[in-house]
Write a protein that holds these residues in place. Structure first.
Motif, mmCIF file in Angstrom:
data_model
loop_
_atom_site.group_PDB
_atom_site.id
_atom_site.type_symbol
_atom_site.label_atom_id
_atom_site.label_comp_id
_atom_site.label_asym_id
_atom_site.label_seq_id
_atom_site.Cartn_x
_atom_site.Cartn_y
_atom_site.Cartn_z
ATOM 1 N N PHE A 1 -0.450 3.795 6.420
ATOM 2 C CA PHE A 1 -0.004 2.604 5.726
ATOM 3 C C PHE A 1 -0.843 1.596 6.042
ATOM 4 N N TRP A 2 -1.461 1.460 7.040
ATOM 5 C CA TRP A 2 -2.501 0.370 7.741
ATOM 6 C C TRP A 2 -3.779 0.641 7.323
ATOM 7 N N ASP A 3 -4.022 1.458 6.643
ATOM 8 C CA ASP A 3 -5.481 1.903 6.184
ATOM 9 C C ASP A 3 -5.808 1.346 4.909
ATOM 10 N N ASP A 4 -6.404 0.111 4.873
ATOM 11 C CA ASP A 4 -6.333 -0.880 3.834
ATOM 12 C C ASP A 4 -7.802 -0.653 3.114
ATOM 13 N N PRO A 5 -8.131 -0.145 2.061
ATOM 14 C CA PRO A 5 -9.504 -0.050 1.458
ATOM 15 C C PRO A 5 -10.053 -1.769 1.253
ATOM 16 N N LEU A 6 -9.283 -2.472 0.910
ATOM 17 C CA LEU A 6 -9.710 -3.633 0.808
ATOM 18 C C LEU A 6 -10.070 -4.677 1.894
ATOM 19 N N ARG A 7 -9.693 -4.271 2.909
ATOM 20 C CA ARG A 7 -9.667 -4.958 4.410
ATOM 21 C C ARG A 7 -11.308 -4.844 4.834
ATOM 22 N N LYS A 8 -11.773 -6.017 5.312
ATOM 23 C CA LYS A 8 -12.947 -5.742 5.894
ATOM 24 C C LYS A 8 -13.018 -5.281 7.208
ATOM 25 N N GLN B 1 -5.069 12.680 -1.182
ATOM 26 C CA GLN B 1 -6.157 12.358 -0.372
ATOM 27 C C GLN B 1 -5.714 10.796 0.147
ATOM 28 N N GLU B 2 -5.518 10.147 -1.152
ATOM 29 C CA GLU B 2 -5.102 8.866 -0.769
ATOM 30 C C GLU B 2 -3.796 8.643 -0.383
ATOM 31 N N LEU C 1 0.713 -1.275 0.061
ATOM 32 C CA LEU C 1 0.114 -0.057 -0.196
ATOM 33 C C LEU C 1 0.844 1.178 0.022
ATOM 34 N N HIS C 2 2.012 1.019 0.944
ATOM 35 C CA HIS C 2 2.652 2.256 0.983
ATOM 36 C C HIS C 2 3.349 2.827 -0.505
#
Length: 72
Positions: free
Chosen positions: A65-72, A59-60, A32-33
């Protein structure tokens, strides 16, 4: 017997599964980073071609780094 759990059945989770999951999370964070850094380095013309603005990318890129848009 029918309807009885087998004594050789695998548990719902295992130490191996937990270990694998624990190793995958930092790998995903690094991914992600790097992706966010790559987005931030794109030219305005490329962003325009993608239909994105510099503000969208900023904004993105500002996300943790731990803010994962694919993580539930």
């Amino acid at each position: 017997m029918k309807g009885h759990a087998s004594s050789t059945q695998q548990p719902a989770f295992s130490l191996n599964h937990l270990w694998h999951a624990a190793l995958q999370r930092p790998v995903r964070w690094l991914q992600l980073h790097r992706q966010r850094d790559e987005l931030a380095s794109l030219s305005d013309a490329t962003l325009h071609d993608l239909g994105l603005s510099r503000a969208d990318i900023q904004q993105e890129a500002d996300r943790h780094f731990w803010d994962d848009p694919l993580r539930k």
